[in-house]
Motif scaffolding. Structure first.
Motif, PDB file in Angstrom:
ATOM      1  N   PHE A 212       5.078   0.333 -12.106  1.00 29.56           N
ATOM      2  CA  PHE A 212       3.877   0.670 -11.346  1.00 29.56           C
ATOM      3  C   PHE A 212       3.718   2.184 -11.339  1.00 29.56           C
ATOM      4  O   PHE A 212       4.685   2.929 -11.528  1.00 29.56           O
ATOM      5  N   MET A 213       2.475   2.623 -11.104  1.00 30.79           N
ATOM      6  CA  MET A 213       2.177   4.058 -11.039  1.00 30.79           C
ATOM      7  C   MET A 213       1.678   4.385  -9.630  1.00 30.79           C
ATOM      8  O   MET A 213       0.721   3.764  -9.137  1.00 30.79           O
ATOM      9  N   HIS A 214       2.338   5.335  -8.997  1.00 33.20           N
ATOM     10  CA  HIS A 214       1.909   5.783  -7.670  1.00 33.20           C
ATOM     11  C   HIS A 214       0.607   6.574  -7.778  1.00 33.20           C
ATOM     12  O   HIS A 214       0.241   7.052  -8.863  1.00 33.20           O
ATOM     13  N   LYS A 215      -0.102   6.661  -6.665  1.00 32.50           N
ATOM     14  CA  LYS A 215      -1.372   7.400  -6.653  1.00 32.50           C
ATOM     15  C   LYS A 215      -1.175   8.845  -7.070  1.00 32.50           C
ATOM     16  O   LYS A 215      -2.086   9.462  -7.648  1.00 32.50           O
TER      17      LYS A 215
ATOM     18  N   VAL B 204       2.428   1.844  -3.624  1.00 34.08           N
ATOM     19  CA  VAL B 204       1.579   2.376  -4.696  1.00 34.08           C
ATOM     20  C   VAL B 204       0.759   3.574  -4.241  1.00 34.08           C
ATOM     21  O   VAL B 204       0.127   4.236  -5.077  1.00 34.08           O
TER      22      VAL B 204
ATOM     23  N   ASP C  85      10.505  -2.497  -4.955  1.00 35.07           N
ATOM     24  CA  ASP C  85      10.668  -1.188  -5.588  1.00 35.07           C
ATOM     25  C   ASP C  85      12.132  -1.017  -5.986  1.00 35.07           C
ATOM     26  O   ASP C  85      13.039  -1.080  -5.149  1.00 35.07           O
TER      27      ASP C  85
ATOM     28  N   TYR D 160      -2.999   1.085  -9.980  1.00 30.58           N
ATOM     29  CA  TYR D 160      -1.563   1.365 -10.035  1.00 30.58           C
ATOM     30  C   TYR D 160      -0.949   0.939 -11.368  1.00 30.58           C
ATOM     31  O   TYR D 160       0.271   0.950 -11.509  1.00 30.58           O
ATOM     32  N   TRP D 161      -1.780   0.552 -12.350  1.00 29.75           N
ATOM     33  CA  TRP D 161      -1.263   0.286 -13.693  1.00 29.75           C
ATOM     34  C   TRP D 161      -1.124   1.610 -14.445  1.00 29.75           C
ATOM     35  O   TRP D 161      -2.082   2.399 -14.491  1.00 29.75           O
TER      36      TRP D 161
ATOM     37  N   PHE E  19      -2.027   3.601  -2.483  1.00 28.68           N
ATOM     38  CA  PHE E  19      -3.448   3.322  -2.314  1.00 28.68           C
ATOM     39  C   PHE E  19      -3.657   2.524  -1.030  1.00 28.68           C
ATOM     40  O   PHE E  19      -2.791   1.736  -0.633  1.00 28.68           O
TER      41      PHE E  19
ATOM     42  N   ARG F  49       5.771   7.303 -11.993  1.00 26.54           N
ATOM     43  CA  ARG F  49       6.053   5.911 -12.337  1.00 26.54           C
ATOM     44  C   ARG F  49       7.334   5.465 -11.634  1.00 26.54           C
ATOM     45  O   ARG F  49       8.236   6.272 -11.420  1.00 26.54           O
TER      46      ARG F  49
ATOM     47  N   LEU G  35      -7.844  -1.141  -3.018  1.00 20.19           N
ATOM     48  CA  LEU G  35      -7.276  -2.162  -3.895  1.00 20.19           C
ATOM     49  C   LEU G  35      -8.032  -3.479  -3.838  1.00 20.19           C
ATOM     50  O   LEU G  35      -8.014  -4.234  -4.817  1.00 20.19           O
TER      51      LEU G  35
ATOM     52  N   CYS H 170       0.832  -1.207   0.000  1.00 18.30           N
ATOM     53  CA  CYS H 170       0.000   0.000   0.000  1.00 18.30           C
ATOM     54  C   CYS H 170       0.864   1.253   0.000  1.00 18.30           C
ATOM     55  O   CYS H 170       0.574   2.227  -0.700  1.00 18.30           O
TER      56      CYS H 170
END
Length: 685
Positions: free
Chosen positions: A386-389, A339, A419, A355-356, A341, A393, A346, A336
């Motif tokens: 991955f894409m953070h909130k 990403v 990560d 997070y895509w 979120f 990226r 999720l 969590c």
């Protein structure tokens, strides 16, 4: 696989916690149900006992009413029998025989008397069942009870009773008796004496049940006579009273009944309910023992789960579980945080997850479909993005394995994500360090080349200066040619000599700078520094179509500096500014050179003593070109970095080094409305 087993254990532990919570709820419901059942059973037992008491009391009241009815009927029959004895008249000789016969029939009578109108006894007969109670001398007109009863009988013409009175025995004891007076036709009375005890025995006792006692009492409750079973210790008493209202007298008939106490089981239903209650309490006790064992086991399980949860929360690896439909069923705090979120955002996500990255969603969707179709992921893992909130990226390394339940069936997929941002940053730092090492090596090479060039070029430049001086001498001695041509040639030769001398000074300055030698600094007027480079600047400005504006602040003090190196810095900054304006679409090309006292604004004052800015002079070179981009500004002063195809990338780096060696600072800022301003400071003399 170890990660998958760890997650399966954590999930089972969470389910155990939920089961522990539900167990406490079931235990609470069981206890509440038991309390309600026990309360209900206690109420039923109490109501049953109360109903039994009411039934006993009702039966006793009914028996008492029946006894009073039987008593009244018996007394009426006795009065009728006594009346019938005088139907054929009274005869002194025959009456004692008839009276004796009546006494044998009615055991409740003690004595029958025939009295005249003055209540004197004419004849009397005693009961054969008891020794003689009365003396004839005591039975006369002076008896008040008999007198009152006979007066009432004469008045009403019907039998009348006297109140009860006590007849003592000699030498001790006595009886409680009551008189019945019946008027006789033609005058006189028949008096029957009742024994209250025998009356109860003959007229009331046949209607009694076992465990009852019957008594005559007065209106105030004083007991006169009583018969029946004696009360036993530990019994419960029930009492009923009925008024026996007779002509001329009033008695209370009291019946006491008792039962064994306590009445725990007054009937079969109550006993059955009590048995069920005992069974239920036994079951609850067994359930409580089993629950305590389960609570101890679940407490140990909760401790183990808490320990495992603490380990899971402490890892920096993001854990994620998905079912066979691709829905996320579990994420740990590290995932969590990775990403951005929350777990609620999720969980139960099927298909695209937040997070895509949008541009890679189709590729990830195909990969997930392959995984759900049974595709085996590589054991060494694979890299993804991955894409953070917040939208940034970052690279991740993913290890994925099947999630197997206790029955050996696959229920989903478990993945561990690492990560790689920090690893990439470290790699970038390493690469930058390598580049800096290479730049340092190149700088060392440049230093050696500069030393070599300064050594090799010193002699040719000295020869040029000598030849220029010789040419000037020859021109003076020759005196030939026109005066104008002679002057122009002399001027050109002097310029050659000056620039050759200047080139020699530059080479010596560069040589000393590379060798880190202390240069001789002198007090120089700021205007002189600008004017020294202004001819060369204007020469290049005419080629590029640039207008040069110079501004000096009034009464500027001298600066302490290496004149040659500072002139070279000014010349380098001016050339860079003019080259920045060499754009086809740019028509207004202006180069501004300004000298003033230092100001505490922008980055140019960060290295200065802000408490005494008057000790510093600021030089600025401003252009109106395209400005400096963010990407370029990050590496602007890096050696060998250049944006021009023919550049070496050493100009700005050397300029900053020269300024900082003088104790000043070189910085830049955007020029409004467009372009860039480079500022550097020098200390005053």
């Amino acid at each position: 696989m170890p990660i998958a087993r760890t997650v399966r254990g954590a999930v089972s532990g969470l389910r155990s916690l939920r089961s522990l919570h539900s167990l406490w709820q079931r235990w609470f419901l069981w206890v509440l149900l038991a309390v309600l059942v026990v309360a209900l059973l206690a109420t039923v037992v109490w109501l049953a006992g109360r109903h039994e008491v009411e039934q006993v009391q009702t039966v006793l009241d009914r028996d008492t009413a029946d006894a009073v009815s039987d008593l009244r009927s018996g007394l009426q029959r006795n009065a009728q029998s006594l009346r019938a004895s005088q139907a054929v008249g009274l005869d002194r000789e025959r009456w004692p025989v008839e009276a004796a016969a009546l006494l044998r029939e009615h055991r409740e009578w003690l004595r029958l008397e025939w009295r005249d109108g003055a209540l004197r006894t004419l004849a009397a007969v005693d009961t054969p069942y008891r020794r003689r109670v009365f003396e004839d001398a005591s039975r006369g007109p002076e008896q008040p009870d008999v007198t009152l009863a006979c007066a009432a009988a004469r008045k009403t013409g019907a039998p009348a009773y006297s109140s009860s009175h006590y007849v003592p025995f000699t030498p001790s004891g006595g009886l409680e008796v009551m008189e019945l007076c019946l008027p006789v036709e033609g005058g006189g009375y028949l008096v029957a004496t009742y024994s209250l005890r025998d009356t109860l025995i003959e007229l009331v006792a046949p209607t009694l049940t076992r465990g009852q006692e019957v008594a005559f009492t007065e209106a105030d409750g004083t007991r006169l006579v009583a018969i029946g079973a004696a009360r036993r210790v530990g019994t419960r008493v029930f009492t009923a009273q009925q008024l026996v209202d007779l002509p001329g007298a009033t008695l209370m008939l009291r019946v006491d009944g008792w039962r064994a106490a306590p009445d725990l089981f007054p009937n079969l239903l109550t006993g059955l309910v009590t048995a069920i209650s005992i069974a239920l309490v036994s079951v609850l006790v067994l359930l409580a023992r089993d629950t305590r064992r389960r609570l101890r086991a679940e407490h140990d399980l909760a401790d183990a789960l808490a320990f495992r949860k603490a380990m899971e929360d402490s890892v920096i690896t993001g854990l994620r579980a998905r079912d066979l439909q691709g829905r996320i069923t579990y994420v740990n705090p590290a995932f969590c945080e990775m990403v951005g979120f929350s777990a609620e955002e999720l969980m139960d996500h099927a298909g695209d997850v937040p997070y895509w990255p949008t541009e890679l969603a189709q590729e990830y969707r195909l990969r997930q479909n392959q995984r759900m179709a049974g595709g085996v992921p590589p054991r060494e893992g694979f890299e993804s993005i991955f894409m953070h909130k917040e939208g940034r990226r970052f690279p991740v390394l993913i290890f994925e394995a099947p999630l197997i339940n206790a029955q050996g069936a696959q229920t989903g997929w478990m993945s561990a994500s690492i990560d790689l941002s920090e690893q990439r940053r470290i790699e970038e730092l390493s690469r930058a360090s390598q580049e800096r090492l290479q730049a340092s090596a190149r700088l060392a090479t440049v230093g050696e080349m500069a030393s070599l060039l300064s050594h090799e070029l010193t002699q040719p430049l000295a020869a040029i200066a000598s030849y220029a001086s010789g040419s000037l001498n020859l021109l003076r001695n020759a005196g030939g040619g026109s005066g104008g041509d002679h002057g122009e040639v002399a001027m050109a030769v002097r310029r050659i000599a000056e620039q050759a001398d200047r080139a020699g000074q530059v080479i010596r300055s560069v040589h000393d700078f590379v060798r880190r030698r202390d240069r001789t600094r002198e007090a120089v007027a700021p205007q002189a520094l600008i004017e020294a480079v202004l001819p060369l600047v204007r020469l290049q400005a005419r080629k590029l179509g640039v207008r040069v504006d110079v501004h000096f602040e009034e009464r500027l003090p001298r600066v302490q500096c290496d004149r040659t190196l500072v002139e070279q810095v000014l010349l380098n900054l001016a050339r860079n500014a003019m080259q920045a304006m060499d754009l086809p679409e740019l028509s207004d090309r202006v180069l501004q050179l300004r000298v003033s006292h230092a100001r505490a604004v922008g980055e140019s004052s960060t290295a200065l003593d802000k408490t005494d800015l008057r000790r510093w002079i600021e030089f600025s070179v401003a252009d109106r070109g395209g400005g400096i981009s963010e990407e370029t500004s990050a590496r602007l002063f890096t050696p060998f970095f250049t944006t021009r195809p023919d550049g070496m990338g050493l100009g700005l780096s050397l300029c900053r080094t020269v300024v900082e060696q003088h104790g000043g600072a070189l910085a830049y800022e955007p020029n409004r409305p467009r372009g860039t301003v480079f500022r550097f400071t020098l200390p005053t003399a």
